[in-house]
Write a protein that holds these residues in place. Structure first.
Motif, PDB file in Angstrom:
ATOM      1  N   UNK A  29       3.265  98.847  10.248  1.00  0.00           N
ATOM      2  CA  UNK A  29       2.826  98.833  11.759  1.00  0.00           C
ATOM      3  C   UNK A  29       2.477  97.339  12.225  1.00  0.00           C
ATOM      4  N   UNK A  30       3.741  96.368  11.668  1.00  0.00           N
ATOM      5  CA  UNK A  30       3.470  94.854  11.965  1.00  0.00           C
ATOM      6  C   UNK A  30       4.875  94.350  12.400  1.00  0.00           C
ATOM      7  N   UNK A  31       4.794  93.238  13.159  1.00  0.00           N
ATOM      8  CA  UNK A  31       5.988  92.774  13.604  1.00  0.00           C
ATOM      9  C   UNK A  31       6.965  92.538  12.488  1.00  0.00           C
ATOM     10  N   UNK A  32       8.316  92.941  12.747  1.00  0.00           N
ATOM     11  CA  UNK A  32       9.307  92.741  11.563  1.00  0.00           C
ATOM     12  C   UNK A  32       9.532  91.305  11.264  1.00  0.00           C
ATOM     13  N   UNK A  33       9.299  90.501  12.186  1.00  0.00           N
ATOM     14  CA  UNK A  33       9.711  88.903  11.943  1.00  0.00           C
ATOM     15  C   UNK A  33       8.410  88.531  11.019  1.00  0.00           C
ATOM     16  N   UNK A  34       7.296  88.983  11.261  1.00  0.00           N
ATOM     17  CA  UNK A  34       6.004  88.565  10.517  1.00  0.00           C
ATOM     18  C   UNK A  34       6.037  89.056   9.154  1.00  0.00           C
ATOM     19  N   UNK A  35       6.640  90.421   9.415  1.00  0.00           N
ATOM     20  CA  UNK A  35       6.600  90.997   7.774  1.00  0.00           C
ATOM     21  C   UNK A  35       7.722  90.132   6.907  1.00  0.00           C
ATOM     22  N   UNK A  36       8.820  89.834   7.580  1.00  0.00           N
ATOM     23  CA  UNK A  36       9.761  89.152   6.632  1.00  0.00           C
ATOM     24  C   UNK A  36       9.338  87.664   6.444  1.00  0.00           C
TER      25      UNK A  36
END
Length: 186
Positions: free
Chosen positions: A159-166
């Motif tokens: 449950x985190x931004x996909x961009x931040x995960x990347x």
């Protein structure tokens, strides 16, 4: 124009693969045996750097997320990935390094490339018989992402931004690449 760009980028990528030693199957096998991790450091560093660049570009509005797509995940993708990994460990080649090594004149890479083409041909002629098998069952509704992709309905693992995960994954991979010793075993 796009085919010219694809050939140019492919040629540059092949050149880079050859320069870092990825076209030598002994380097790949030594990496997998953890006796020489120089190539692993390069691969992890490149993936980390690219991940940070891609997802930071998305966050800064430099890259339009509409140009990216999430592919469906099937059981066959996992099975195929396992087969590719086994072949990678046995031969010391993956499709990209095999074709590049063949282009540099390695005869064993030619055998690898021919084997890959025969395998693809066999899959193609047997596709009708296996298309309704368990191999094409979707994993978790098919399109799954690690982080939430803004403007999409894809389920995500975190449950985190996909961009931040990347970006976080990219940073972790860069740290591993930097801290990884040149030899783990041996």
């Amino acid at each position: 124009m796009s085919i010219f760009l694809a050939i140019l980028i492919g040629g540059l990528f092949g050149f880079a693969l050859d320069r870092v030693g990825a076209t030598n199957p002994n380097n790949i096998i030594n990496m997998l045996r953890l006796t020489d991790t120089r190539l692993m450091k390069i691969i992890l560093g490149a993936i980390g750097f690219s991940s940070i660049g891609l997802f930071a570009g998305i966050e800064l509005g430099l890259i339009d997320i509409a140009h990216l797509s999430v592919k469906d995940s099937y059981i066959g993708v996992v099975v195929g990935g396992a087969l590719l990994g086994i072949g990678f460990a046995i031969s010391g080649y993956c499709p990209g390094t095999g074709i590049t090594a063949f282009a540099t004149g390695r005869k064993d890479a030619g055998v690898f490339v021919i084997g890959g083409l025969v395998g693809a041909f066999l899959f193609m002629i047997n596709y009708a018989d296996i298309k309704d098998s368990f191999l094409f069952e979707k994993i978790s509704s098919g399109k799954v992402t690690l982080g939430l992709v803004e403007g999409s309905s894809y389920p995500s693992l975190f449950d985190m931004s996909g961009s931040m995960t990347g970006i976080v994954i990219g940073i972790v991979l860069l740290i591993i690449a930097i801290l990884l010793p040149l030899k783990i075993r041996g």
